[in-house]
Design a protein around this motif. Structure first.
Motif, PDB file in Angstrom:
ATOM      1  N   THR A   1      12.298   2.266  -3.868  1.00  0.00           N
ATOM      2  CA  THR A   1      11.081   1.727  -4.491  1.00  0.00           C
ATOM      3  C   THR A   1      11.336   0.328  -5.052  1.00  0.00           C
ATOM      4  O   THR A   1      10.553  -0.592  -4.823  1.00  0.00           O
TER       5      THR A   1
ATOM      6  N   ASP B   1       0.837  -1.210   0.000  1.00  0.00           N
ATOM      7  CA  ASP B   1       0.000   0.000   0.000  1.00  0.00           C
ATOM      8  C   ASP B   1       0.870   1.257   0.000  1.00  0.00           C
ATOM      9  O   ASP B   1       0.588   2.222  -0.702  1.00  0.00           O
ATOM     10  N   ALA B   2       1.929   1.235   0.816  1.00  0.00           N
ATOM     11  CA  ALA B   2       2.821   2.389   0.900  1.00  0.00           C
ATOM     12  C   ALA B   2       3.492   2.640  -0.446  1.00  0.00           C
ATOM     13  O   ALA B   2       3.699   3.793  -0.846  1.00  0.00           O
TER      14      ALA B   2
ATOM     15  N   GLY C   1       2.270   2.255  -3.358  1.00  0.00           N
ATOM     16  CA  GLY C   1       1.334   2.998  -4.207  1.00  0.00           C
ATOM     17  C   GLY C   1       1.444   4.491  -3.926  1.00  0.00           C
ATOM     18  O   GLY C   1       1.513   5.313  -4.851  1.00  0.00           O
ATOM     19  N   GLN C   2       1.528   4.831  -2.652  1.00  0.00           N
ATOM     20  CA  GLN C   2       1.639   6.239  -2.245  1.00  0.00           C
ATOM     21  C   GLN C   2       2.976   6.832  -2.667  1.00  0.00           C
ATOM     22  O   GLN C   2       3.038   7.951  -3.165  1.00  0.00           O
ATOM     23  N   ILE C   3       4.043   6.064  -2.450  1.00  0.00           N
ATOM     24  CA  ILE C   3       5.391   6.542  -2.796  1.00  0.00           C
ATOM     25  C   ILE C   3       5.448   6.862  -4.290  1.00  0.00           C
ATOM     26  O   ILE C   3       5.985   7.881  -4.706  1.00  0.00           O
TER      27      ILE C   3
ATOM     28  N   SER D   1       2.953   7.620  -6.252  1.00  0.00           N
ATOM     29  CA  SER D   1       2.122   8.742  -6.711  1.00  0.00           C
ATOM     30  C   SER D   1       2.653  10.087  -6.195  1.00  0.00           C
ATOM     31  O   SER D   1       2.496  11.105  -6.853  1.00  0.00           O
ATOM     32  N   THR D   2       3.315  10.086  -5.028  1.00  0.00           N
ATOM     33  CA  THR D   2       3.796  11.373  -4.481  1.00  0.00           C
ATOM     34  C   THR D   2       5.274  11.631  -4.802  1.00  0.00           C
ATOM     35  O   THR D   2       5.769  12.734  -4.612  1.00  0.00           O
TER      36      THR D   2
END
Ligand SMILES: [Fe+2]
Ligand SMILES: [Fe+2]
Length: 179
Positions: A115, A23-24, A26-28, A30-31
């Motif tokens: 990543t 889940d993290a 996905g955030q990494i 996108s940001t």
């Protein structure tokens, strides 16, 4: 409970951490930024729980005892593969820690490395766990009597009992090195 039951309970917690990392990620992505403290926490879990506590019981107790049994060629091959995979997990985690240190000190190019190593862990662990749960643990159980299996479970508990002390001894020693 059979000895492998304890290892399988631990697999379920490792999976929960892997889902959080997924889940993290996905955030990494996108940001285009990562919280180095999140990486520290994931690394602490992987090193202390997944590797030292969990792989520790597999390698120091289960695999040790299996190495004294007349394993079939197939079981021997899978056990060697699992050991190699533990080493691969450690190397990946070490590379992740190095990249996180670089990122923290301002090297934004380290983000790609973080990543990619997190992706590797997310892909690697579920496959490793499935191989143990579905193939290796059932096969290895056949080499032990019920009594031997229960003795192994008792040794697993004793191994776990020492972990909290080992963990916090290392916290004090690491902190001392930094002062
Ligand atoms: Fe394992
Ligand atoms: Fe395992």
């Amino acid at each position: 409970m059979q000895a492998r039951g304890l290892l399988m309970v631990e697999h379920r917690l490792i999976e929960r951490m892997i889902w959080l990392i997924r889940d993290a990620l996905g955030q990494i992505e996108s940001t285009h930024e990562v919280d180095p403290i999140f990486v520290d926490t994931a690394v602490d879990f992987i090193r202390m729980y997944a590797d030292r506590t969990h792989h520790g019981k597999e390698e120091d107790i289960l695999f040790r005892d299996l190495s004294k049994r007349p394993l079939s060629a197939e079981d021997q091959r899978v056990m060697s593969e699992l050991i190699e995979e533990h080493v691969f997990g450690r190397e990946t985690t070490r590379a992740l820690v190095n990249a996180n240190t670089r990122y923290r000190t301002g090297d934004e190019s380290a983000l790609a490395e973080i990543t990619s190593r997190l992706h590797t862990l997310v892909e690697f662990y579920p496959k490793h766990i499935e191989k143990e749960d579905k193939i290796f643990f059932p096969a290895s159980r056949a080499y032990f009597t019920g009594e031997e299996d229960q003795a192994m479970l008792a040794e697993f508990w004793e191994f776990d009992r020492k972990m909290i002390h080992e963990k916090y001894k290392s916290v004090v020693e690491d902190l001392k090195k930094r002062l």
